[in-house]
Design a protein around this motif. Structure first.
Motif: not given
Lengths: 229, 832
Positions: A88, A92, B291-297
């Motif tokens: 993840a 990010g 989506v948040l996990r895709c965005l790195g969370s």
């Protein structure tokens, strides 16, 4: 396991990649023996018929799922050496996504959707760069609109602005024009490639749109889970 | 990172709020907190008001009666605990005016009296009553109106009491700590303690009751009582407001239990509403998390973003709820100002804090599990939307929620039994009802072939999602069950209270009827159609030995109830079992007396305390004379019946030859009050005790309790409707989508609407059926274990509940899903 030499310039690599899933009908092979090497700044189209394993390959390359066999190296890190949270973090920092179904958050405005990756990365004043990006994709007048107030093409432009917000090393796009008409799709492709050129991003996209595939530096064709060209 | 995530979480919350995502959850939370806090504040204030009123009857919060001065250490201990103290001396004494003399009950008070309540006096016999804060000045006496009549004197004249001459300046109409009620039935005289020395009334051997009144904080009173009780002797009596007024005490206790139960049910219902709201909230955030996990969370980050949102939501909901509750209880007290005491204690902080805690705990217990589930939403969901997080294997999480809830309930009810009954009942009901719901759902499929297209579409909706349907039937069923239970208990409580003090309750006692007047007095009452109890002889005697042992050995220190028999008791004889008594062991003797007249019928509570069983021999002493009798029966006595009640009843032959006077009780309605004067003139020796004022007080307390009960029911209903609303909303998204698709495929609005009506109607009927079963089961336990009410089978609920459920939930569903047909299909398909 293959010991394919990795060049300095490789940003995405797959070695002996395979994916099986268990279904009611028994073991089903979706991908097998996929070897892949994508150079920094390259644009690559993954093409093939429906059910050929394109989206599965994209999901594996982006670290959203794990392969049954083989290894993937993304932006200098072996994905199997990272746990889910590590992957993840890598996403990010290095990866942007554009999806066929846009995946905008319905409760956020266009501006807030684009701000989100910046906010997650800890950027304090995320609104200004997000607004600039939205202006860049031609939505400067629609910052406060919610996704459902935007047309399909506009939603995809918001998604593209969101994907480029963190200036990713790699952008994965899953059928980015699949839900759009030809003319709108054409404009989206132009936008994608011009941003790609501006930021020097590597572009990996899944499509069965031949025009789109032709715009890429090269195309990888899948058939029944194997690379055929 | 932490601080940044907190800020981001706050921004996400605001964005969600603006987009309307939080409404249901917040609404459920606000209703939960408002309901419980309003109930909490209302009952807190009302209870304190009622306690104050009861304390007014007692003159303090605690009364210790002793035949002599108590040890200085006891008073020191009370002072140390911060308790206020006052001393009242009561003794019988002759009062003289001219040549007339009357035996009176004298009460000598000090400046601190009364600690609670106010004296009420008037400036002429039967004149207008006023409340005063003083006590009689040293040269004055305040007397009851009937003493003036008996002595043939007027206000302003002088009486002689011992060696002192006192001017009668006021008519006494109400005195706190009239105490035991029957302690002194003679006319009352109140004087200042300062005159006692001069009057030389107190001599060695005088029969004086020292009444020590205490008042102060609950905690201090409790610890004083705990400290004091083990040191008491049999001749001491310690009364708190409950023991002082058994009728009020029992009513208060039951009301407290009921209000506790009701708040608990409101919490439970609101919890269910929150759980449903939270589930919907979580499901609507699956995509966002993906989506948040895709965005790195990472997973921790997801929690770091969502848990603070929950906390803020909890604080916000609780604060709004508390504010609303404050307004609601103020409005209520305003509306009811006519019925309530003029001065009410201000709302305390405790219920407010409790409301805040309730909001956060309920939210944590019910909303945490679905929100925790967000953590495991897979990132791959962005590509494959059907991927949902694994359902929680969180028995631990739910276990914690259940335990938290149990603790909360315990705090609200203060009763482990009540908590266990409700929790256990809910758990058993959940299990039974769950399998029952599945079975009913299956049976109802038989209807399938007998209904039209629209209806079968509606029914199909239920069968296609059996798990969702079962959970909805359970939620509706539990809600209806809780509401029914609260309504049932309320009805039975009110009936019990009304039965306790019916309008014709005897409001006068007459003692000192001389033997030769007995026939005439009975005739006098019946000629005037005055409703009275039988005329009972009164023989004074002392219980000396039980089974040969001296009585003192049998009495536990501090057992004032048993201590009452240590003094002279009122004994009676009759061949007819009093109507308010019931034989619990042995046999009542036949008309004309038993073959062996040397028997006694004993009150069972006293028998238990003294360890007396059937067949034991009791020894009574009448002066030098002794009488040995065998216990031939035990009786239960309804002490709060306002009729003559006796610990010991003999056959006439056993007490033959003992000197006796007679007593009775009767009811005088308002128009008959004028009878009292002529009655006293015709039978000058009698003493009439008027209980009307005290009964008024009891009635007004019961009225208030009733009111509280009604009000609380309202809130439980509100919480119930919140659940219904949340449950409907939780399945609305899917229905909107499906309805739009069906309309695109050509279904008419009418078909869809009938379908929804059928679906929710059936759901409601099934829920009603289950609620009937559940409420009967829980009522059975609660009545026996907690409320001391007798259970009876309510066949009505079996008809009413399914019908009500079908109607209520059918209509609510019909109304709630109107958006399915109101919006254009395109708007729905695009907008979701």
């Amino acid at each position: 396991m293959s010991t394919h030499p990795l060049s300095e310039n490789t940003i995405v690599a797959a070695q002996g990649l395979g994916k099986q899933v268990t279904t009611a009908a028994g073991e089903l092979t979706i991908l097998q023996a996929v070897e892949l090497d994508i150079a920094r700044g390259e644009s690559v189209a993954i093409v093939g018929a429906s059910g050929s394993g394109k989206s599965t390959l994209l999901g594996l390359l982006a670290g959203l799922d794990l392969p049954t066999q083989g290894r993937i190296r993304l932006a200098g890190e072996w994905l199997d050496e990272l746990d889910e949270d590590g992957r993840a973090r890598l996403r990010g920092e290095q990866v942007g996504f554009v999806f066929q179904s846009f995946q905008l958050l319905p409760s956020l405005t266009a501006l807030e959707n684009v701000m989100l990756p910046l906010e997650l990365a800890g950027v304090d004043k995320a609104a200004a760069p997000a607004a600039t990006l939205l202006e860049r994709v031609g939505l400067g007048a629609r910052l406060d609109h919610y996704p459902k107030q935007l047309s399909g093409g506009e939603q995809q432009r918001v998604a593209i602005a969101r994907a480029f917000a963190i200036e990713p090393a790699v952008l994965f796009a899953d059928e980015p024009t699949g839900n759009l008409d030809a003319a709108t799709g054409g404009r989206i492709i132009e936008l994608l490639f011009s941003l790609n050129a501006e930021q020097g991003t590597t572009l990996v996209l899944v499509t069965h749109d031949d025009h789109l595939a032709e715009r890429c530096d090269r195309a990888i064709r899948l058939d029944a889970g194997r690379i055929v060209a | 990172m932490m601080l940044r995530d907190l800020r981001l979480a706050w921004r996400l919350l605001l964005r969600d709020w603006r987009a309307g995502e939080l409404r249901i959850l917040l609404l459920a939370l606000i209703i939960a907190v408002t309901a419980t806090t309003t109930i909490g504040m209302f009952t807190d204030r009302l209870q304190r008001a009622m306690v104050e009123q009861s304390a007014e009857l007692l003159g303090g919060d605690l009364l210790l009666q002793s035949p002599r001065e108590i040890e200085a250490a006891w008073q020191a201990r009370a002072a140390e605990l911060g308790l206020a103290e006052a001393l009242v001396l009561e003794f019988p004494s002759a009062v003289l005016h001219d040549d007339e003399m009357q035996l009176s009950g004298v009460k000598a008070v000090d400046e601190r009296y009364p600690l609670r309540g106010q004296l009420r006096v008037s400036r002429s016999p039967y004149g207008e009553e006023e409340r005063v804060d003083q006590i009689p000045a040293p040269g004055e006496a305040w007397v009851e109106a009937r003493l003036l009549t008996l002595l043939g004197m007027a206000l302003g004249e002088t009486i002689e009491l011992g060696e002192s001459h006192l001017e009668v300046t006021r008519v006494l109409t109400f005195e706190p700590s009239a105490g035991g009620g029957f302690f002194a039935m003679a006319p009352r005289v109140m004087v200042n303690q300062a005159i006692l020395d001069e009057a030389q009334l107190i001599q060695p051997g005088s029969r004086i009751a020292y009444q020590y009144l205490f008042a102060g904080e609950d905690a201090a009173l409790q610890s004083f009582q705990q400290w004091l009780r083990p040191q008491l002797e049999p001749s001491h009596r310690l009364l708190d407001i409950r023991e002082g007024q058994p009728t009020v005490g029992a009513a208060l206790e039951r009301a407290e239990q009921y209000l506790g139960l009701a708040s608990l049910v409101a919490v439970l219902l609101a919890g269910v509403a929150i759980a449903m709201g939270a589930r919907r909230y979580a499901e609507r955030h699956f995509d966002m998390v993906a989506v948040l996990r895709c965005l790195g969370s990472g997973q921790q980050r997801i929690l770091a973003l969502f848990l603070p949102q929950l906390l803020w939501l909890g604080l916000l909901g609780s604060l709004v709820g508390i504010a609303l509750a404050w307004g609601a209880q103020s409005a209520l007290f305003y509306l009811l100002r006519e019925m309530l005491p003029a001065t009410l204690p201000a709302p305390g902080w405790a219920p407010l804090l409790m409301g805040l805690a309730t909001g956060l705990i309920v939210l944590a217990g019910f909303a945490l599990p679905p929100v925790l589930r967000l953590r495991s939403v897979p990132a791959l969901r962005v590509l494959r939307r059907e991927l949902a997080p694994m359902p929680l294997r969180g028995w631990l999480v739910y276990g914690v929620a259940v335990i938290t809830l149990a603790l909360l309930m315990w705090r609200y009810t203060g009763s482990a039994i009540l908590t266990a009954a409700v929790m256990g009942g809910a758990a058993v009901a959940l299990l039974l009802l769950g399998s029952g719901a599945a079975l009913l759902l299956r049976l109802s499929r038989l209807l399938h072939r007998r209904v039209g297209v629209a209806w079968s579409y509606g029914f199909n909706n239920l069968w296609r999602r059996p798990l969702l349907s079962i959970s909805q039937i359970l939620a509706f069923g539990l809600t209806l069950m809780a509401m029914t239970l609260i309504a049932l208990v309320r009805g039975d409580l009110l009936d019990t209270w009304q039965a306790q003090l019916p309008p014709d309750t005897h409001n006068h006692f007459v003692v000192n009827i001389l033997p030769h007047q007995q026939q005439d007095f009975a005739a006098y009452l019946s000629e005037r159609d005055i409703d009275s109890s039988p005329i009972y002889p009164l023989v004074r005697g002392r219980l000396a030995k039980v089974a040969g042992e001296p009585l003192g050995d049998r009495i536990q220190p501090g057992d004032e109830g048993a201590g009452a028999v240590y003094r002279e008791m009122n004994l009676t004889w009759t061949d007819t079992l009093p109507s308010t008594n019931r034989i619990t062991a042995g046999q009542w003797w036949p008309e004309g007396g038993p073959e062996d007249p040397m028997v006694v019928s004993m009150e069972q509570g006293l028998a238990e305390r003294l360890g007396v069983s059937l067949g034991d021999v009791l020894t009574f002493s009448f002066g030098p004379q002794q009488l040995e009798v065998r216990v031939s029966s035990l009786r239960s006595v309804q002490w709060d019946s306002f009729q003559p009640n006796f610990f010991m009843i003999f056959p006439e032959q056993a007490l033959a030859g003992q000197p006796a006077t007679y007593m009775t009780s009767f009811h005088l309605g308002q128009p008959q009050r004028g009878e009292l004067g002529p009655m006293v003139r015709q039978f000058p020796s009698i003493t009439v005790v008027d209980l009307e004022r005290m009964m008024d007080q009891v009635r007004s307390i019961l009225d208030q309790v009733t009111l509280a009960v009604e009000f609380v029911l309202l809130f439980v209903l509100l919480a119930g409707f919140a659940v219904l609303y949340a449950a409907l909303q939780s399945s609305l998204d899917e229905r909107l989508h499906e309805g739009a698709l069906l309309r695109t495929l050509g279904a008419s609005r009418r078909q869809l609407r009938s379908g929804h009506l059928a679906e929710y109607g059936l759901l409601g009927a099934l829920a009603g059926l289950l609620a009937a079963l559940g409420s009967e089961l829980v009522a059975l336990t609660l009545y026996a274990q907690v409320f001391d009410l007798s259970y009876r089978f309510n066949w009505q609920v079996w008809l009413l509940l399914p019908a009500m459920g079908a109607l209520l939930i059918g209509l609510a569903g019909f109304y709630g899903t109107r958006r399915v047909v109101a919006y254009s299909p395109l708007r729905v398909l695009r907008g979701l």
